[in-house]
Motif scaffolding. Structure first.
Motif, PDB file in Angstrom:
ATOM      1  N   ALA A 224       2.610  -1.942 -13.912  1.00  0.00           N
ATOM      2  CA  ALA A 224       2.228  -3.166 -13.212  1.00  0.00           C
ATOM      3  C   ALA A 224       1.780  -2.885 -11.782  1.00  0.00           C
ATOM      4  O   ALA A 224       1.189  -3.743 -11.134  1.00  0.00           O
ATOM      5  CB  ALA A 224       3.391  -4.154 -13.197  1.00  0.00           C
ATOM      6  N   ALA A 225       2.060  -1.691 -11.286  1.00  0.00           N
ATOM      7  CA  ALA A 225       1.675  -1.365  -9.919  1.00  0.00           C
ATOM      8  C   ALA A 225       0.156  -1.280  -9.811  1.00  0.00           C
ATOM      9  O   ALA A 225      -0.488  -0.610 -10.611  1.00  0.00           O
ATOM     10  CB  ALA A 225       2.311  -0.045  -9.495  1.00  0.00           C
ATOM     11  N   ARG A 226      -0.398  -1.948  -8.827  1.00  0.00           N
ATOM     12  CA  ARG A 226      -1.848  -2.008  -8.705  1.00  0.00           C
ATOM     13  C   ARG A 226      -2.293  -1.613  -7.300  1.00  0.00           C
ATOM     14  O   ARG A 226      -1.609  -1.857  -6.316  1.00  0.00           O
ATOM     15  CB  ARG A 226      -2.361  -3.424  -8.991  1.00  0.00           C
ATOM     16  CG  ARG A 226      -1.894  -4.017 -10.299  1.00  0.00           C
ATOM     17  CD  ARG A 226      -2.554  -3.359 -11.478  1.00  0.00           C
ATOM     18  NE  ARG A 226      -3.965  -3.727 -11.595  1.00  0.00           N
ATOM     19  CZ  ARG A 226      -4.752  -3.333 -12.594  1.00  0.00           C
ATOM     20  NH1 ARG A 226      -4.279  -2.528 -13.543  1.00  0.00           N
ATOM     21  NH2 ARG A 226      -6.006  -3.706 -12.637  1.00  0.00           N
ATOM     22  N   ALA A 227      -3.467  -1.013  -7.239  1.00  0.00           N
ATOM     23  CA  ALA A 227      -4.124  -0.740  -5.963  1.00  0.00           C
ATOM     24  C   ALA A 227      -5.145  -1.864  -5.728  1.00  0.00           C
ATOM     25  O   ALA A 227      -5.589  -2.505  -6.687  1.00  0.00           O
ATOM     26  CB  ALA A 227      -4.824   0.613  -6.024  1.00  0.00           C
ATOM     27  N   PRO A 228      -5.570  -2.110  -4.487  1.00  0.00           N
ATOM     28  CA  PRO A 228      -5.157  -1.404  -3.264  1.00  0.00           C
ATOM     29  C   PRO A 228      -3.753  -1.797  -2.816  1.00  0.00           C
ATOM     30  O   PRO A 228      -3.339  -2.941  -2.978  1.00  0.00           O
ATOM     31  CB  PRO A 228      -6.183  -1.845  -2.228  1.00  0.00           C
ATOM     32  CG  PRO A 228      -6.630  -3.204  -2.698  1.00  0.00           C
ATOM     33  CD  PRO A 228      -6.609  -3.132  -4.197  1.00  0.00           C
ATOM     34  N   ASP A 229      -3.043  -0.826  -2.290  1.00  0.00           N
ATOM     35  CA  ASP A 229      -1.670  -1.013  -1.856  1.00  0.00           C
ATOM     36  C   ASP A 229      -1.598  -0.629  -0.382  1.00  0.00           C
ATOM     37  O   ASP A 229      -1.335   0.519  -0.035  1.00  0.00           O
ATOM     38  CB  ASP A 229      -0.741  -0.125  -2.701  1.00  0.00           C
ATOM     39  CG  ASP A 229       0.711  -0.263  -2.293  1.00  0.00           C
ATOM     40  OD1 ASP A 229       1.064  -1.334  -1.775  1.00  0.00           O
ATOM     41  OD2 ASP A 229       1.473   0.701  -2.467  1.00  0.00           O
ATOM     42  N   LEU A 230      -1.849  -1.593   0.488  1.00  0.00           N
ATOM     43  CA  LEU A 230      -1.914  -1.325   1.920  1.00  0.00           C
ATOM     44  C   LEU A 230      -0.590  -1.578   2.634  1.00  0.00           C
ATOM     45  O   LEU A 230      -0.454  -1.267   3.821  1.00  0.00           O
ATOM     46  CB  LEU A 230      -3.015  -2.183   2.558  1.00  0.00           C
ATOM     47  CG  LEU A 230      -4.417  -1.982   1.967  1.00  0.00           C
ATOM     48  CD1 LEU A 230      -5.427  -2.889   2.658  1.00  0.00           C
ATOM     49  CD2 LEU A 230      -4.852  -0.528   2.056  1.00  0.00           C
ATOM     50  N   LEU A 231       0.386  -2.125   1.923  1.00  0.00           N
ATOM     51  CA  LEU A 231       1.743  -2.297   2.446  1.00  0.00           C
ATOM     52  C   LEU A 231       2.697  -1.661   1.442  1.00  0.00           C
ATOM     53  O   LEU A 231       3.352  -2.353   0.653  1.00  0.00           O
ATOM     54  CB  LEU A 231       2.075  -3.785   2.644  1.00  0.00           C
ATOM     55  CG  LEU A 231       1.248  -4.511   3.712  1.00  0.00           C
ATOM     56  CD1 LEU A 231       1.547  -5.998   3.697  1.00  0.00           C
ATOM     57  CD2 LEU A 231       1.553  -3.926   5.097  1.00  0.00           C
TER      58      LEU A 231
END
Length: 226
Positions: A79-86
């Motif tokens: 479930a983890a998705r990019a973009p991940d800016l935090l």
């Protein structure tokens, strides 16, 4: 195929259109000079195609939805998705802090070098007024290409874009092709022996400094999958 990966692959392949436009323009200018016609500035559509496809597409790709670097292909983290800016995942802050200087520095150097290039191509893009061989050009023949690639790699680390990371070899191939086109269609015909001597004494892309930077970036890109 995952739809997000399909979008990334389609954009990466579409960006090759800029390389084709680049080659057609330079070939056309060589033919015009051989026929005794005056060279013309790079047409606006060709310049726009180059800017959008070679630069713009690869700037946008890391910000499109895709699996997160270090999470994919782990099903538990699917479930983890990019973009991940935090970043919330362990290790992601390290990637972001490593990638940010490369992204900012790479694109800043790219802009500075493009402005320097403009000083020798202002009158005729296909026939530079002189061969640049000092500064960054004294270390590698294509520092613009190196800056673009390292900057994009840094951006991939900042966003955590797993699919864009997988497609970076396509960007490397694209940039290599543009450099080869410039050498064969512009630099060799315009500067002859001077360019041949320069080519023999200065590497195209890899020098000790670039090798060190590339090794640091490679660790940041590869370690999440180990």
């Amino acid at each position: 195929m995952d739809s997000a990966l399909a979008v990334q692959l389609a954009l990466a392949l579409a960006s090759m259109a800029g390389v084709l436009g680049y080659r057609v323009y330079f070939r056309g200018e060589r033919a015009a000079r051989a026929a005794g016609r005056t060279s013309r500035p790079m047409p606006v559509p060709v310049r726009a195609l180059m800017t959008v496809s070679v630069v713009g597409v690869w700037f946008v790709m890391p910000f499109l939805p895709q699996p997160l670097l270090g999470a994919w292909p782990d099903a538990a983290l699917s479930a983890a998705r990019a973009p991940d800016l935090l970043p919330a995942m362990p290790g992601r802050w390290g990637q972001l802090l490593l990638g940010a200087p490369f992204a900012v520095g790479g694109f800043a150097v790219y802009v500075v070098l493009m402005r320097r290039n403009a000083t020798v191509t202002a009158r005729d893009y296909s026939r530079p007024a002189k061969l640049l061989m000092s500064g960054a050009y004294g270390h590698v023949r294509h520092p613009v290409v190196v800056a673009r690639f390292l900057g994009t790699c840094g951006l991939v680390l900042v966003t955590g874009a797993a699919y864009t990371a997988l497609l970076l070899p396509l960007l490397a191939a694209q940039l290599w092709l543009t450099a080869r086109i410039e050498e064969r269609e512009v630099l060799e015909p315009c500067f002859g022996k001077q360019f041949d001597v320069y080519r023999r004494s200065v590497p195209g892309f890899i020098c000790p400094q670039v090798l060190l930077l590339a090794a640091v970036l490679a660790l940041g890109l590869i370690v999440p999958w180990l």
